[in-house]
Design a protein around this motif. Structure first.
Motif, PDB file in Angstrom:
ATOM      1  N   MET A 142      50.215  50.868  23.165  1.00  0.00           N
ATOM      2  CA  MET A 142      50.696  49.496  23.303  1.00  0.00           C
ATOM      3  C   MET A 142      49.537  48.577  23.645  1.00  0.00           C
ATOM      4  O   MET A 142      48.567  48.981  24.269  1.00  0.00           O
ATOM      5  CB  MET A 142      51.743  49.422  24.408  1.00  0.00           C
ATOM      6  N   LEU A 143      49.644  47.333  23.223  1.00  0.00           N
ATOM      7  CA  LEU A 143      48.594  46.352  23.499  1.00  0.00           C
ATOM      8  C   LEU A 143      48.447  46.163  25.000  1.00  0.00           C
ATOM      9  O   LEU A 143      49.419  45.967  25.712  1.00  0.00           O
ATOM     10  CB  LEU A 143      48.979  45.019  22.855  1.00  0.00           C
ATOM     11  N   GLY A 144      47.237  46.252  25.470  1.00  0.00           N
ATOM     12  CA  GLY A 144      46.994  45.948  26.878  1.00  0.00           C
ATOM     13  C   GLY A 144      46.715  47.151  27.738  1.00  0.00           C
ATOM     14  O   GLY A 144      46.168  47.003  28.823  1.00  0.00           O
TER      15      GLY A 144
ATOM     16  N   LEU B 279      43.030  47.550  28.125  1.00  0.00           N
ATOM     17  CA  LEU B 279      42.489  46.508  29.003  1.00  0.00           C
ATOM     18  C   LEU B 279      42.668  46.908  30.463  1.00  0.00           C
ATOM     19  O   LEU B 279      41.749  46.790  31.280  1.00  0.00           O
ATOM     20  CB  LEU B 279      43.202  45.186  28.767  1.00  0.00           C
TER      21      LEU B 279
ATOM     22  N   GLY C 238      40.278  49.601  31.467  1.00  0.00           N
ATOM     23  CA  GLY C 238      38.935  49.076  31.703  1.00  0.00           C
ATOM     24  C   GLY C 238      38.840  48.313  33.000  1.00  0.00           C
ATOM     25  O   GLY C 238      37.873  48.463  33.759  1.00  0.00           O
ATOM     26  N   MET C 239      39.861  47.499  33.278  1.00  0.00           N
ATOM     27  CA  MET C 239      39.837  46.716  34.514  1.00  0.00           C
ATOM     28  C   MET C 239      39.851  47.641  35.733  1.00  0.00           C
ATOM     29  O   MET C 239      39.174  47.378  36.728  1.00  0.00           O
ATOM     30  CB  MET C 239      41.049  45.781  34.578  1.00  0.00           C
TER      31      MET C 239
ATOM     32  N   THR D 111      36.289  49.025  36.260  1.00  0.00           N
ATOM     33  CA  THR D 111      35.345  48.096  36.893  1.00  0.00           C
ATOM     34  C   THR D 111      35.735  47.824  38.332  1.00  0.00           C
ATOM     35  O   THR D 111      34.863  47.647  39.184  1.00  0.00           O
ATOM     36  CB  THR D 111      35.279  46.780  36.116  1.00  0.00           C
ATOM     37  N   ALA D 112      37.048  47.837  38.628  1.00  0.00           N
ATOM     38  CA  ALA D 112      37.463  47.653  40.016  1.00  0.00           C
ATOM     39  C   ALA D 112      36.971  48.821  40.860  1.00  0.00           C
ATOM     40  O   ALA D 112      36.515  48.642  41.988  1.00  0.00           O
ATOM     41  CB  ALA D 112      38.981  47.543  40.095  1.00  0.00           C
TER      42      ALA D 112
ATOM     43  N   ASN E 239      34.297  50.565  40.266  1.00  0.00           N
ATOM     44  CA  ASN E 239      32.871  50.344  40.476  1.00  0.00           C
ATOM     45  C   ASN E 239      32.640  49.328  41.581  1.00  0.00           C
ATOM     46  O   ASN E 239      31.769  49.508  42.435  1.00  0.00           O
ATOM     47  CB  ASN E 239      32.231  49.813  39.193  1.00  0.00           C
ATOM     48  N   PHE E 240      33.410  48.253  41.543  1.00  0.00           N
ATOM     49  CA  PHE E 240      33.204  47.158  42.492  1.00  0.00           C
ATOM     50  C   PHE E 240      33.430  47.643  43.916  1.00  0.00           C
ATOM     51  O   PHE E 240      32.600  47.419  44.796  1.00  0.00           O
ATOM     52  CB  PHE E 240      34.174  46.023  42.138  1.00  0.00           C
TER      53      PHE E 240
ATOM     54  N   SER F 165      30.866  50.511  44.980  1.00  0.00           N
ATOM     55  CA  SER F 165      29.491  50.134  45.275  1.00  0.00           C
ATOM     56  C   SER F 165      29.339  49.726  46.728  1.00  0.00           C
ATOM     57  O   SER F 165      28.239  49.769  47.277  1.00  0.00           O
ATOM     58  CB  SER F 165      29.051  48.996  44.361  1.00  0.00           C
TER      59      SER F 165
ATOM     60  N   ARG G 227      25.806  55.038  44.586  1.00  0.00           N
ATOM     61  CA  ARG G 227      26.138  54.491  43.274  1.00  0.00           C
ATOM     62  C   ARG G 227      25.093  53.478  42.803  1.00  0.00           C
ATOM     63  O   ARG G 227      24.884  53.311  41.615  1.00  0.00           O
ATOM     64  CB  ARG G 227      27.469  53.749  43.357  1.00  0.00           C
TER      65      ARG G 227
END
Lengths: 194, 397, 216
Positions: free
Chosen positions: C1-3, C6, C9-10, C13-14, C16-17, C20, C26
């Motif tokens: 399904m679309l999204g 996304l 991926g979000m 990155t969260a 990682n954020f 760190s 890291r």
């Protein structure tokens, strides 16, 4: 007279004159945008908020961009040609201007001008405009909507016209067909150059 | 005490203005509001640039700028001094006047848009009856300045960037405006302070009555944010400035303070559109819970604004840039139909208010969510069609 | 399904954020001026001249054959050959460069000069903090700045340096043995020919050369 009105009027008229007389077409378009904005400001000064903002949104936001796009996509060397001052288009232009001026003058002559004291600026809210559009003027609104839809469908149909597959085959054969897709190959993204 | 803190800036302005003669007071009040907005958002621009770089760094497991001042917090000052002292280069072939006017023409409508937003209780600089119309009207003027910048530079990259920017902005303006229509339908007004007022109050005395907590509001918020990202030319919709393809797009020939103006206008546009999103969907300056109402209203507004900007930065750190055809397909084949469906759903929501039987509220919720979810599924699948399933490259094993 | 992609991926990155701030391991960035990574074995940028012993002038391996000058693609090496000769490591009298300049603003770090040098006299360095405020004179390195001791080269490339050193030592031994044999043969011949004048060959006859100031 109001100082703000004088400034706006002078700016509007000056940019209109510039839009007609400048040589560079893009400069003309930008000056015309200024004229549109000046007209919008005049509307805002007359407390016609909705009309003024709609003018800004439609003319500065959309029409100006359309004009600019048209100039950029169709620009040719014709723009730099010497313009003769007496030509058929000049005559026609003056004729149209005279006609419009006469009809405007006639309209103004027949208007009953109210004394300024009696004018009470009616505060027309957007809500009332909407109500009027949906009740008294619903038929014209629907007709305009239909017209715009038809125009949009027409635009889509014109833009959608794709080259005929037969034509493309013809072009390929005429060019000696240097590129061929190999349907049997499992490697789909490979174009074999033979 | 709470009320005083809430109205701190309003009473400060009144106190300052009261020193002046009666005739000059309205003008002075306007000037004060303007300088307050410009000052506040210039500061916020500086803070946002450093925070953006810091957060992007952390997302990529880096430290981000940490050299100027403690923790690198003085980086914006260093950047500003650098921008101010750089040579202002105007290309020889450029149209000098238009080249000069483009950043000016960009910053004026953006600043005007900022004047519309209600920052707190009684804190709207210009309270227009058609506030949101004004917002979009001046917003559409920014396209023109982008064109002016790209065309006057006489550089192919600038022109390509400007063309991309205009095509993108026109395409995404439609879903942007249409997604706000549902809010306007429910609030019954175009005035931004009144829209905030319509979202005040609490359901069951505890849950906020914000638009984002309804199916149409949530869908509208998502659509609005996607379109707003594209309108403010931010990643993943940063095609007009795609540095790996066209150098810097329409900014290529700008340097020094003109570039800084462009940069600032871009961020101000981001703040304006985020502020509009807060106003329309996140309840403006309303507190999320009744027991938190002692916090000043403007603090709530800026907290929500900060959250949205953090979201923008997060998205920028995550998603890669779209291709031009993907961009157009997404706008016209997905966002536009979805926003039209959202308007229909809003009407459904509005008219199903009359049903008062037990469980009507929940049923309405589920029904509206379904009407949105089914087209979402199918439109999303249609977007993915025509994509090659798996690519095999002959020479890249 | 679309999204779904996304959201995935979000989430990454969260992670990682937040991560760190949790785990400093890291963060891969090295805070350069304070922290430094050891240079890699094969790192190279600009050439330098190797000398043996303590005296940069006396022990310079370069014999001013000018092969590197001719081979250099951007032509950034400038050599003037000396008029006199000095003995090299095996004691053979050789020319030496009166001037040896490399313009490192022109040098493209191709290492061709190193490849062509038959005397292992020019090698690649690893220094990189070379920024100056003068882009003409300060970037034209002279012989005194280019000459660096063999110990420095041993540090940079231990294996290669060790290999060169053993070869040189072997050659030196061979040369000494040959010289001794020659001397003996000569002495014998001399003894046979005429007894009164047994002059040995000048094995380590030192020519007085101006001593350059040591910079490294």
């Amino acid at each position: 007279m109001d100082l703000a009105f004088i400034i706006i009027a002078v700016l509007t008229l000056a940019s209109a004159v510039a839009a007609m007389s400048l040589r560079n077409l893009v400069h003309c378009a930008l000056c015309m945008v200024m004229t549109f904005a000046g007209i919008a400001l005049t509307f805002l000064q007359l407390n016609a908020e909705f009309v003024g903002l709609a003018q800004l949104l439609v003319y500065v936001g959309a029409v100006a961009i359309l004009i600019v796009f048209a100039i950029l996509l169709t620009r040719s060397e014709d723009a730099k040609k010497e313009v003769r001052f007496v030509s058929s288009s000049t005559v026609v232009g003056f004729g149209v201007v005279a006609l419009v001026a006469v009809s405007l003058l006639a309209a103004i002559q027949h208007t009953q001008i109210l004394p300024p004291q009696s004018v009470v600026a009616p505060h027309v809210s957007v809500k009332r405009i909407g109500e009027q559009l949906m009740t008294n003027y619903v038929l014209p609104l629907e007709v305009i909507g239909l017209l715009l839809t038809a125009a949009m469908i027409g635009a889509v149909v014109i833009a959608m016209r794709e080259p005929d597959p037969a034509d493309s085959v013809d072009v390929q054969q005429r060019n000696g067909s240097p590129l061929k897709l190999d349907p049997d190959s499992k490697k789909t993204a490979v174009v074999a150059n033979e | 005490m709470t009320g005083q803190l809430d109205q701190l800036f309003v009473s400060l302005k009144q106190w300052l203005v009261s020193f002046l003669p009666q005739a000059a007071q309205p003008m002075a009040g306007i000037l004060l509001s303007i300088s307050a907005i410009i000052g506040a958002f210039a500061t916020m621009f500086a803070i946002t640039t450093i925070m953006e770089r810091k957060i992007l760094g952390r997302i990529q497991n880096r430290l981000g700028p940490n050299r100027v001042g403690p923790f690198g917090l003085l980086q914006p000052a260093a950047d500003g001094i650098k921008m101010l002292t750089k040579e202002d280069i105007v290309p020889f072939a450029a149209d000098k006047l238009v080249h000069f006017l483009a950043p000016v023409v960009l910053i004026i409508p953006v600043a005007l848009a900022l004047a519309m937003i209600p920052y707190g209780r009684n804190m709207t600089a210009v309270d227009l009856d058609a506030g949101i119309l004004f917002f979009f009207a001046v917003g559409s003027a920014t396209e023109l300045s982008v064109f002016m910048a790209g065309w006057s530079s006489q550089n192919k990259y600038s022109l390509v960037g400007a063309m991309r920017a205009i095509a993108q902005m026109i395409s995404y303006e439609m879903p942007l405006v249409l997604s706000t229509v549902s809010v306007l339908m429910m609030a019954g007004t175009l005035s931004l302070p009144l829209i905030v007022q319509a979202q005040s109050g609490y359901i069951y005395e505890i849950l906020p009555r914000w638009n984002v907590f309804t199916p149409w509001g949530l869908a509208g918020f998502v659509l609005f944010m996607i379109a707003a990202t594209a309108e403010s030319n931010r990643a993943p919709f940063d095609l007009p400035e795609a540095e790996s393809e066209i150098i810097a797009g329409y900014l290529t020939e700008y340097s020094g303070f003109k570039y800084a103006l462009f940069f600032m206008a871009e961020y101000w546009g981001l703040f304006a559109v985020s502020g509009l999103a807060v106003t329309l969907f996140l309840g403006g300056w309303n507190a999320p819970f009744p027991f938190l109402q002692w916090v000043p209203s403007w603090a709530w507004f800026f907290a929500k604004l900060g959250t949205i900007i953090f979201g923008f930065i997060w998205v920028r750190g995550t998603l890669p840039r779209l291709r031009l055809d993907q961009l157009m397909n997404f706008a016209w084949k997905f966002l536009l139909p979805m926003s039209l469906i959202n308007i229909v759903v809003t009407a459904m929501w509005h008219f199903s208010r009359v049903f008062q039987f037990v469980g009507a509220r929940e049923m309405r919720w589920v029904l509206c969510a379904l009407v949105l979810a089914i087209p979402y599924f199918f439109l999303g699948r249609a977007l993915g069609e025509g994509r090659p399933a798996k690519r095999n490259y002959k020479f890249a094993e | 399904m679309l999204g779904t992609g996304l959201i995935k991926g979000m989430a990454q990155t969260a992670k990682n954020f937040v991560g760190s701030y949790q785990g400093p391991e890291r963060l891969v960035t090295v805070q350069y001026p304070e922290e430094r990574l050891a240079p890699k074995e094969n790192a190279r940028n600009f050439p330098f001249l190797v000398f043996d012993g303590d005296d940069a002038q006396k022990g310079l391996r370069c014999v001013a054959c000018q092969i590197c000058e001719k081979e250099c693609p951007p032509k950034c090496i400038y050599i003037n050959k000396s008029k006199d000769k000095k003995p090299d490591y095996i004691g053979k009298p050789q020319f030496y460069p009166a001037t040896f300049d490399i313009d490192i603003s022109v040098c493209m770090s191709c290492q061709i000069c190193v490849e062509v040098c038959p005397f292992d006299a020019i090698k690649m360095d690893k220094v990189f903090e070379l920024s100056t405020t003068d882009r003409f004179e300060a970037l034209l390195l002279h012989k005194t700045e280019l000459a660096k001791p063999n110990e420095y080269f041993q540090e940079l490339h231990p294996t290669e340096a060790a290999e060169i050193d053993t070869r040189f030592a072997e050659e030196k031994l061979k040369a000494e043995a040959k010289a001794k044999a020659d001397a003996e043969a000569k002495a014998k011949a001399a003894a046979i020919a005429a007894a009164p004048k047994p002059e040995p060959a000048p094995v380590d006859g030192s020519i007085p050369t101006p001593v350059a100031p040591k910079t490294i």
